[in-house]
Motif scaffolding. Structure first.
Motif, PDB file in Angstrom:
ATOM      1  N   THR A 159      17.340 -38.593 -36.189  1.00  0.00           N
ATOM      2  CA  THR A 159      18.446 -39.456 -35.774  1.00  0.00           C
ATOM      3  C   THR A 159      19.464 -38.605 -35.036  1.00  0.00           C
ATOM      4  O   THR A 159      19.424 -37.370 -35.066  1.00  0.00           O
ATOM      5  CB  THR A 159      19.162 -40.115 -36.975  1.00  0.00           C
ATOM      6  N   CYS A 160      20.376 -39.266 -34.369  1.00  0.00           N
ATOM      7  CA  CYS A 160      21.601 -38.623 -33.909  1.00  0.00           C
ATOM      8  C   CYS A 160      22.627 -38.769 -35.026  1.00  0.00           C
ATOM      9  O   CYS A 160      22.680 -39.798 -35.690  1.00  0.00           O
ATOM     10  CB  CYS A 160      22.140 -39.303 -32.647  1.00  0.00           C
ATOM     11  N   ARG A 161      23.433 -37.742 -35.218  1.00  0.00           N
ATOM     12  CA  ARG A 161      24.445 -37.802 -36.275  1.00  0.00           C
ATOM     13  C   ARG A 161      25.782 -37.306 -35.749  1.00  0.00           C
ATOM     14  O   ARG A 161      25.910 -36.153 -35.341  1.00  0.00           O
ATOM     15  CB  ARG A 161      24.037 -36.944 -37.476  1.00  0.00           C
TER      16      ARG A 161
ATOM     17  N   ALA B 128      16.261 -38.889 -29.788  1.00  0.00           N
ATOM     18  CA  ALA B 128      17.522 -38.333 -30.280  1.00  0.00           C
ATOM     19  C   ALA B 128      17.854 -37.002 -29.610  1.00  0.00           C
ATOM     20  O   ALA B 128      19.013 -36.727 -29.275  1.00  0.00           O
ATOM     21  CB  ALA B 128      17.455 -38.154 -31.797  1.00  0.00           C
ATOM     22  N   GLN B 129      16.834 -36.178 -29.390  1.00  0.00           N
ATOM     23  CA  GLN B 129      17.087 -34.873 -28.782  1.00  0.00           C
ATOM     24  C   GLN B 129      17.635 -35.009 -27.360  1.00  0.00           C
ATOM     25  O   GLN B 129      18.515 -34.249 -26.945  1.00  0.00           O
ATOM     26  CB  GLN B 129      15.807 -34.039 -28.768  1.00  0.00           C
TER      27      GLN B 129
ATOM     28  N   ARG C 139      24.926 -33.743 -33.853  1.00  0.00           N
ATOM     29  CA  ARG C 139      23.705 -33.158 -34.392  1.00  0.00           C
ATOM     30  C   ARG C 139      22.550 -34.120 -34.179  1.00  0.00           C
ATOM     31  O   ARG C 139      22.711 -35.341 -34.292  1.00  0.00           O
ATOM     32  CB  ARG C 139      23.893 -32.883 -35.883  1.00  0.00           C
ATOM     33  N   THR C 140      21.372 -33.578 -33.860  1.00  0.00           N
ATOM     34  CA  THR C 140      20.168 -34.401 -33.775  1.00  0.00           C
ATOM     35  C   THR C 140      19.060 -33.733 -34.579  1.00  0.00           C
ATOM     36  O   THR C 140      19.047 -32.529 -34.765  1.00  0.00           O
ATOM     37  CB  THR C 140      19.700 -34.574 -32.320  1.00  0.00           C
TER      38      THR C 140
ATOM     39  N   GLY D   1      21.282 -35.780 -27.648  1.00  0.00           N
ATOM     40  CA  GLY D   1      22.051 -34.609 -28.044  1.00  0.00           C
ATOM     41  C   GLY D   1      22.270 -33.625 -26.916  1.00  0.00           C
ATOM     42  O   GLY D   1      23.371 -33.087 -26.747  1.00  0.00           O
TER      43      GLY D   1
ATOM     44  N   SER E 233      24.930 -41.860 -38.598  1.00  0.00           N
ATOM     45  CA  SER E 233      23.591 -41.578 -38.098  1.00  0.00           C
ATOM     46  C   SER E 233      23.089 -42.808 -37.350  1.00  0.00           C
ATOM     47  O   SER E 233      23.313 -43.941 -37.790  1.00  0.00           O
ATOM     48  CB  SER E 233      22.642 -41.257 -39.256  1.00  0.00           C
TER      49      SER E 233
END
Length: 413
Positions: free
Chosen positions: A384-386, A351-352, A366-367, A355, A343
């Motif tokens: 977060t970004c994951r 984050a979006q 995933r965000t 993504g 993450s």
């Protein structure tokens, strides 16, 4: 940076088992790094689903014809496989559910409503998935039970000293994940189980993120309940497992009423329930999915869970080192014991946006809050970004992911 050591795992062979990895997204080869949400499905599992519907689609347990016998044998065969996989004492301790969420809700609504009284306490860790928070909040409101939260430090490590201080004479249940879906932290559940039992409390473990990445032995861990989902360990969606100690399940009332969970129904003499585990499996279950879960367990066993875990560990080390070199990037969740989850946030970039744009380069991450809003909020974050890894990922994909991420960051700054 040092190259990955020679893998014990034949990753090229593993990847051939997954048809979806051959596709392109936006004209780019798919790099799938959203495995903590759902792993992809090997051909053996897909073929098992197809075979069920083509050859022996029938309802289970109640039929006397050949198709019903075959379906029942395959369904109960998976129960035996899960028992062995988890190290449970008996197949009677294995209940099929729709997933981890339903398994936890089953415990809350059956064991919880039967055993909890006003003033009792449930301990829940701050890093839980909402599925291991909301059912207990609902129960606490309904029964006047107190919910206490085990804190997490800035690395994403559970505060064990605080946990021991929170345990008390009113503690009835501890709820904790084995591995955090948002941070990748591996929690010391065996130690926590011993501490809970020393205070005459039970422990429920959300194992959704652990079972795909490591061996799990419920007896060695000493847990009372353990839940996981099929779709996070190379199986189908719509099926999960609840392990419960036999004595606990025997004493628990049914949660749902209907067919199969009864041995006799009468308006005059009332209803007599089936023995466990069928007492908790009302109605027609996800028969095909349960059978396919067995195929997923077979696939993981044949591939080698230890080799898969070692390979994923090498990939995690490589990805972690590369991400630390990305300007403005901060890793969220840096516990010394963690698996397969990265993450991160990037200064000045939502984050979006990352993504959406990295998807255009063929990379699936995933965000968002990952259904773990409390722990992110404690770190001052909304999202977060994951990127999350599986056994079919490769070092080349890790490198391509980081390269794509750097391109995206340059685009939006």
């Amino acid at each position: 940076m040092n190259a990955l050591s020679e893998p014990m795992l034949d990753v090229a062979r593993v990847r051939r088992d997954f048809p979806i990895l051959e596709r392109e997204v936006h004209g780019k080869p798919l790099i799938y790094l959203d495995n903590a949400a759902t792993t992809q499905t090997p051909s053996a599992v897909i073929e098992t689903l197809d075979d069920y519907y083509r050859r022996y689609n029938a309802n289970i347990h109640r039929g006397l014809h050949t198709l019903a016998d075959e379906a029942t044998a395959a369904y109960e065969g998976t129960r035996d496989k899960v028992r062995a996989w988890l190290g449970a004492a008996s197949s009677r301790e294995i209940i099929f559910t729709r997933g981890t969420t339903e398994a936890i809700n089953l415990v809350a609504n059956s064991w919880g409503r039967a055993n909890l009284r006003p003033g009792d306490e449930i301990l829940v860790s701050l890093m839980e998935h909402h599925s291991n928070i909301v059912p207990w909040q609902m129960l606490a409101e309904a029964l006047d039970v107190t919910l206490k939260v085990i804190p997490v430090d800035e690395r994403g490590v559970l505060d064990q000293a605080a946990y021991r201080e929170l345990l008390g004479e009113r503690t009835r249940l501890v709820c904790v994940n084995h591995v955090s879906n948002a941070l990748g932290t591996v929690n010391p559940v065996a130690e926590m189980a011993r501490e809970a039992h020393a205070h005459d409390a039970l422990i429920l473990v959300d194992g959704a993120q652990a079972v795909p990445h490591q061996r799990v032995d419920v007896h060695a861990l000493g847990v009372d309940f353990y839940a996981f989902s099929g779709h996070k360990m190379y199986g189908p969606t719509g099926v999960g497992v609840l392990y419960g100690r036999e004595a606990l399940l025997e004493a628990m009332p049914p949660w749902q009423g209907g067919g199969e969970m009864i041995s006799r129904v009468s308006f005059d003499q009332g209803t007599v329930y089936s023995d466990i585990p069928h007492k908790f499996e009302a109605g027609t279950p996800a028969i095909a999915e349960v059978i396919a879960l067995g195929a997923a367990l077979d696939w993981v066993a044949a591939t080698g869970i230890d080799m898969m875990a070692a390979w994923e560990g090498q990939l995690l080390e490589r990805a972690t080192a590369k991400l630390r070199d990305v300007e403005g990037l901060r890793l969220i969740g840096t516990a010394p014991d963690k698996v397969s989850v990265l993450s991160f946030v990037v200064d000045g970039v939502h984050a979006q946006d990352i993504g959406l744009l990295i998807d255009q380069l063929g990379v699936a991450i995933r965000t968002g809050h990952h259904c773990a809003q409390p722990v992110l909020a404690s770190m001052g974050l909304e999202a977060t970004c994951r990127a999350s890894l599986a056994a079919y990922n490769t070092p080349e994909e890790v490198d391509a992911f980081v390269e794509a991420l750097e391109k995206v960051i340059a685009m939006v700054r």
